[in-house]
Design a protein around this motif. Structure first.
Motif, PDB file in Angstrom:
ATOM      1  N   ALA A 198       0.839  -1.196   0.000  1.00 18.30           N
ATOM      2  CA  ALA A 198       0.000   0.000   0.000  1.00 18.30           C
ATOM      3  C   ALA A 198       0.876   1.248   0.000  1.00 18.30           C
ATOM      4  O   ALA A 198       1.900   1.302   0.695  1.00 18.30           O
ATOM      5  N   PRO A 199       0.513   2.287  -0.764  1.00 11.69           N
ATOM      6  CA  PRO A 199       1.282   3.532  -0.733  1.00 11.69           C
ATOM      7  C   PRO A 199       1.368   4.093   0.676  1.00 11.69           C
ATOM      8  O   PRO A 199       0.451   3.922   1.488  1.00 11.69           O
ATOM      9  N   VAL A 200       2.462   4.763   0.979  1.00  8.35           N
ATOM     10  CA  VAL A 200       2.666   5.311   2.321  1.00  8.35           C
ATOM     11  C   VAL A 200       1.594   6.332   2.667  1.00  8.35           C
ATOM     12  O   VAL A 200       1.156   6.414   3.823  1.00  8.35           O
ATOM     13  N   ALA A 201       1.141   7.125   1.702  1.00  5.70           N
ATOM     14  CA  ALA A 201       0.086   8.098   1.995  1.00  5.70           C
ATOM     15  C   ALA A 201      -1.175   7.401   2.490  1.00  5.70           C
ATOM     16  O   ALA A 201      -1.870   7.904   3.384  1.00  5.70           O
ATOM     17  N   LYS A 202      -1.485   6.240   1.935  1.00 11.42           N
ATOM     18  CA  LYS A 202      -2.637   5.474   2.408  1.00 11.42           C
ATOM     19  C   LYS A 202      -2.373   4.931   3.809  1.00 11.42           C
ATOM     20  O   LYS A 202      -3.254   4.961   4.680  1.00 11.42           O
ATOM     21  N   GLN A 203      -1.167   4.433   4.048  1.00 14.99           N
ATOM     22  CA  GLN A 203      -0.822   3.937   5.383  1.00 14.99           C
ATOM     23  C   GLN A 203      -0.944   5.058   6.422  1.00 14.99           C
ATOM     24  O   GLN A 203      -1.386   4.822   7.545  1.00 14.99           O
ATOM     25  N   CYS A 204      -0.547   6.264   6.053  1.00 12.17           N
ATOM     26  CA  CYS A 204      -0.637   7.388   6.992  1.00 12.17           C
ATOM     27  C   CYS A 204      -2.088   7.673   7.388  1.00 12.17           C
ATOM     28  O   CYS A 204      -2.352   8.125   8.513  1.00 12.17           O
ATOM     29  N   ARG A 205      -3.011   7.408   6.499  1.00 12.41           N
ATOM     30  CA  ARG A 205      -4.429   7.656   6.792  1.00 12.41           C
ATOM     31  C   ARG A 205      -5.054   6.524   7.582  1.00 12.41           C
ATOM     32  O   ARG A 205      -5.909   6.753   8.445  1.00 12.41           O
ATOM     33  N   SER A 238      -3.350   3.945   9.391  1.00  9.45           N
ATOM     34  CA  SER A 238      -2.615   3.441  10.552  1.00  9.45           C
ATOM     35  C   SER A 238      -2.625   4.473  11.678  1.00  9.45           C
ATOM     36  O   SER A 238      -2.076   5.571  11.518  1.00  9.45           O
ATOM     37  N   PRO A 239      -3.209   4.150  12.851  1.00 10.26           N
ATOM     38  CA  PRO A 239      -3.189   5.095  13.969  1.00 10.26           C
ATOM     39  C   PRO A 239      -1.781   5.490  14.393  1.00 10.26           C
ATOM     40  O   PRO A 239      -1.560   6.609  14.851  1.00 10.26           O
ATOM     41  N   ALA A 240      -0.807   4.570  14.224  1.00  8.74           N
ATOM     42  CA  ALA A 240       0.574   4.863  14.617  1.00  8.74           C
ATOM     43  C   ALA A 240       1.182   5.971  13.773  1.00  8.74           C
ATOM     44  O   ALA A 240       2.135   6.637  14.202  1.00  8.74           O
ATOM     45  N   LEU A 241       0.656   6.192  12.578  1.00  9.26           N
ATOM     46  CA  LEU A 241       1.130   7.273  11.719  1.00  9.26           C
ATOM     47  C   LEU A 241       0.183   8.463  11.751  1.00  9.26           C
ATOM     48  O   LEU A 241       0.625   9.612  11.819  1.00  9.26           O
ATOM     49  N   PHE A 242      -1.111   8.197  11.697  1.00  8.66           N
ATOM     50  CA  PHE A 242      -2.084   9.283  11.648  1.00  8.66           C
ATOM     51  C   PHE A 242      -2.044  10.123  12.925  1.00  8.66           C
ATOM     52  O   PHE A 242      -2.130  11.361  12.863  1.00  8.66           O
ATOM     53  N   GLY A 243      -1.897   9.468  14.081  1.00  9.04           N
ATOM     54  CA  GLY A 243      -1.887  10.197  15.351  1.00  9.04           C
ATOM     55  C   GLY A 243      -0.804  11.259  15.424  1.00  9.04           C
ATOM     56  O   GLY A 243      -1.093  12.432  15.720  1.00  9.04           O
ATOM     57  N   PRO A 244       0.472  10.909  15.165  1.00 12.79           N
ATOM     58  CA  PRO A 244       1.525  11.940  15.199  1.00 12.79           C
ATOM     59  C   PRO A 244       1.327  13.050  14.164  1.00 12.79           C
ATOM     60  O   PRO A 244       1.661  14.209  14.438  1.00 12.79           O
ATOM     61  N   LEU A 245       0.771  12.712  13.006  1.00 14.08           N
ATOM     62  CA  LEU A 245       0.543  13.748  11.993  1.00 14.08           C
ATOM     63  C   LEU A 245      -0.568  14.693  12.431  1.00 14.08           C
ATOM     64  O   LEU A 245      -0.488  15.913  12.195  1.00 14.08           O
ATOM     65  N   LEU A 246      -1.581  14.162  13.063  1.00  8.27           N
ATOM     66  CA  LEU A 246      -2.654  14.998  13.590  1.00  8.27           C
ATOM     67  C   LEU A 246      -2.120  15.936  14.674  1.00  8.27           C
ATOM     68  O   LEU A 246      -2.462  17.126  14.714  1.00  8.27           O
ATOM     69  N   GLU A 247      -1.267  15.409  15.543  1.00 13.04           N
ATOM     70  CA  GLU A 247      -0.645  16.242  16.582  1.00 13.04           C
ATOM     71  C   GLU A 247       0.192  17.355  15.951  1.00 13.04           C
ATOM     72  O   GLU A 247       0.184  18.505  16.424  1.00 13.04           O
ATOM     73  N   LEU A 248       0.928  17.027  14.891  1.00 15.54           N
ATOM     74  CA  LEU A 248       1.746  18.033  14.197  1.00 15.54           C
ATOM     75  C   LEU A 248       0.861  19.137  13.636  1.00 15.54           C
ATOM     76  O   LEU A 248       1.169  20.332  13.777  1.00 15.54           O
ATOM     77  N   HIS A 275      -4.506   9.248  -2.892  1.00 15.61           N
ATOM     78  CA  HIS A 275      -4.238   8.866  -1.503  1.00 15.61           C
ATOM     79  C   HIS A 275      -3.719  10.063  -0.689  1.00 15.61           C
ATOM     80  O   HIS A 275      -4.054  10.204   0.491  1.00 15.61           O
ATOM     81  N   LEU A 276      -2.910  10.918  -1.312  1.00 12.50           N
ATOM     82  CA  LEU A 276      -2.401  12.088  -0.592  1.00 12.50           C
ATOM     83  C   LEU A 276      -3.538  13.067  -0.309  1.00 12.50           C
ATOM     84  O   LEU A 276      -3.622  13.646   0.782  1.00 12.50           O
ATOM     85  N   TRP A 277      -4.425  13.269  -1.280  1.00 10.63           N
ATOM     86  CA  TRP A 277      -5.570  14.148  -1.066  1.00 10.63           C
ATOM     87  C   TRP A 277      -6.518  13.567  -0.011  1.00 10.63           C
ATOM     88  O   TRP A 277      -7.084  14.309   0.805  1.00 10.63           O
ATOM     89  N   GLN A 278      -6.703  12.258   0.008  1.00  7.77           N
ATOM     90  CA  GLN A 278      -7.554  11.636   1.022  1.00  7.77           C
ATOM     91  C   GLN A 278      -6.953  11.802   2.417  1.00  7.77           C
ATOM     92  O   GLN A 278      -7.673  12.033   3.394  1.00  7.77           O
ATOM     93  N   LEU A 279      -5.625  11.676   2.523  1.00  4.74           N
ATOM     94  CA  LEU A 279      -4.959  11.908   3.799  1.00  4.74           C
ATOM     95  C   LEU A 279      -5.173  13.350   4.251  1.00  4.74           C
ATOM     96  O   LEU A 279      -5.466  13.616   5.428  1.00  4.74           O
TER      97      LEU A 279
END
Length: 463
Positions: A103-110, A112-122, A139-143
């Motif tokens: 899966a593309p990393v942009a999709k994983q960022c959306r 996966s809580p382990a990735l989405f959480g830190p990005l939301l905090e940022l 996928h980047l636009w969806q993120l």
């Protein structure tokens, strides 16, 4: 140009409208205290797998500033230490995705809580966030939409709409547009094939008038989707056998059966492979900007990218390349494109001895040239007078890590704020195979060439 751009938009409204379908998301770059996210993942380009992309997703980290975040498939502490010590890229948060996940990393960022959480905090801490992808996809636009909805804060995408991104990176679409803008003689003989029988027929037809034929998966890159056939190789093959050979070789490259494919002549008499690097601002931000004319170095039968340097061309050739590129860039911009863009061509001598420019493809994304060029410009405060970029495997050498490369190169390495020339490591070497991805920058092209020569002397087994 307006008429052609208008026609493209009418024929395919999503070129422009698909960027307006994401609530809370804006196309562009944030300003002020906002942070940026960099995703250098190459998965999303047709036929590219995590293993093929290797460690090159670290390249986008060269564009990061304090307070930003970078997501890679596999972290390299040694390369992160190099970025901090030599290039002053500090206070950047690195996050690790699932490296082997297709899966593309942009999709994983959306997802996966382990990735989405830190990005939301940022995003919440910075007030806004700009997403920068090596390749901008849906996928980047969806993120961006998911982050904006969760935080109630603005999120920007620094790139084109998903549909526009697909089109400019489609070799068949580009061939049609280049033919219309630069003239029918500005592109090599090319055909669309909408099925295996048609593809086999086109290969046979072109092989009768050319010694080499190439079949390209139109939305792939870096020669991953290039399949070459020599005329002698096809002798005695009937339509069924030729069709079977074509599909066997395409599937071996990872192709999953999608049509159309491009069938064209593999150019003979090629002297150089020039590339025009451009930045296309949003339409209200001014005209396209030429960042540099480069000469690419390619390797292997399929023409794999191995590096680039500023081009040495005649004034007439430079003028033609620049004029065509600016017209094409203006068209893309009016049709809705925004961001880095490079146009690749070949410079060949035809049988009569005349010089001929043929446009080959558009890279509507960051690239192995535009990233180190942008990084060097940021580090030096101006565009370098000379630059040589290398991205290649090192034959007959054992694999080494970033620390080893730093120890061997020593005083050749550029240090931010301390030197005006030197070598920049662009991405970590591959763990299982000796490789080098670096750029030598200096005040002149001759000096940059000398620096890169010194690099190879030092890292060679006898060095």
């Amino acid at each position: 140009m307006d008429a052609i751009a208008g026609r493209l938009a009418r024929d395919e409204p999503a070129l422009r409208s698909s960027r307006d379908l994401w609530p809370g998301v804006r196309q562009g770059t944030g300003t002020g205290s906002g942070a940026s996210l960099f995703i250098g993942d190459m998965v999303g380009i047709a036929l590219f797998t995590p293993a093929m992309a290797g460690t090159r997703d670290y390249r986008m980290a060269l564009l990061a500033k304090p307070g930003d975040a970078v997501v890679v498939r596999q972290r390299s502490p040694g390369f992160e230490a190099y970025l901090a010590e030599y290039l002053g890229i500090r206070q950047v948060r690195f996050l690790e995705a699932q490296g082997a996940d297709p899966a593309p990393v942009a999709k994983q960022c959306r997802t996966s809580p382990a990735l989405f959480g830190p990005l939301l905090e940022l995003l919440q801490a910075a007030g806004s966030l700009t997403l920068n992808g090596y390749l901008v996809t849906g996928h980047l636009w969806q993120l961006a939409q998911a982050l904006a909805a969760a935080a109630g804060l603005p999120v920007y995408v620094a790139g084109p709409s998903p549909r526009m991104s697909r089109r400019v990176n489609d070799k068949l679409w580009f061939w049609e547009v280049a033919r219309e803008i630069a003239g029918p003689e500005s592109v090599p003989p090319t055909a669309f094939a909408f099925g295996p029988a048609a593809a086999a027929g086109q290969i046979a037809r072109l092989a009768r008038v050319s010694g080499q034929v190439v079949v390209k998966v139109p939305d792939s890159a870096g020669a991953a989707g290039n399949i070459r056939f020599g005329a002698a190789q096809l002798e005695g093959l009937g339509p069924a056998a030729l069709r079977a050979l074509l599909e066997q070789r395409l599937r071996a490259a990872g192709w999953e059966g999608g049509y159309p494919v491009l069938v064209g002549v593999w150019e003979s008499g090629v002297e150089k492979s020039p590339s025009v690097q451009m930045w296309l601002p949003q339409a209200a931000g001014g005209p396209p900007e030429i960042l540099g004319l480069f000469e690419q170095r390619v390797q292997g039968r399929e023409g794999r990218f191995a590096g680039a340097r500023y081009a040495s061309l005649s004034r007439d050739t430079e003028d033609t390349l620049t004029a065509d590129a600016l017209r094409l860039g203006a068209l893309f911009q009016q049709a809705g494109y925004f961001g880095p863009c490079s146009l690749d061509a070949v410079l060949r001598t035809d049988p009569s001895g005349a010089e001929q420019i043929h446009w080959i493809e558009c890279n509507g994304r960051w690239s192995g040239v535009s990233i180190p060029l942008a990084a060097a410009t940021g580090l030096l405060g101006q565009r370098p007078g000379g630059i040589v970029i290398v991205q290649e495997y090192l034959a007959d050498q054992a694999p080494h890590d970033t620390a080893w490369q730093c120890s061997r190169l020593g005083d050749l390495l550029l240090r931010r704020g301390q030197s005006r020339e030197g070598v920049i490591l662009v991405s970590p070497p591959r763990p299982q195979r000796a490789s080098l991805n670096a750029a030598a920058v200096a005040g002149s092209q001759a000096r940059a060439e000398a620096l890169m020569d010194a690099v190879f002397e030092r890292i060679s087994p006898a060095g």
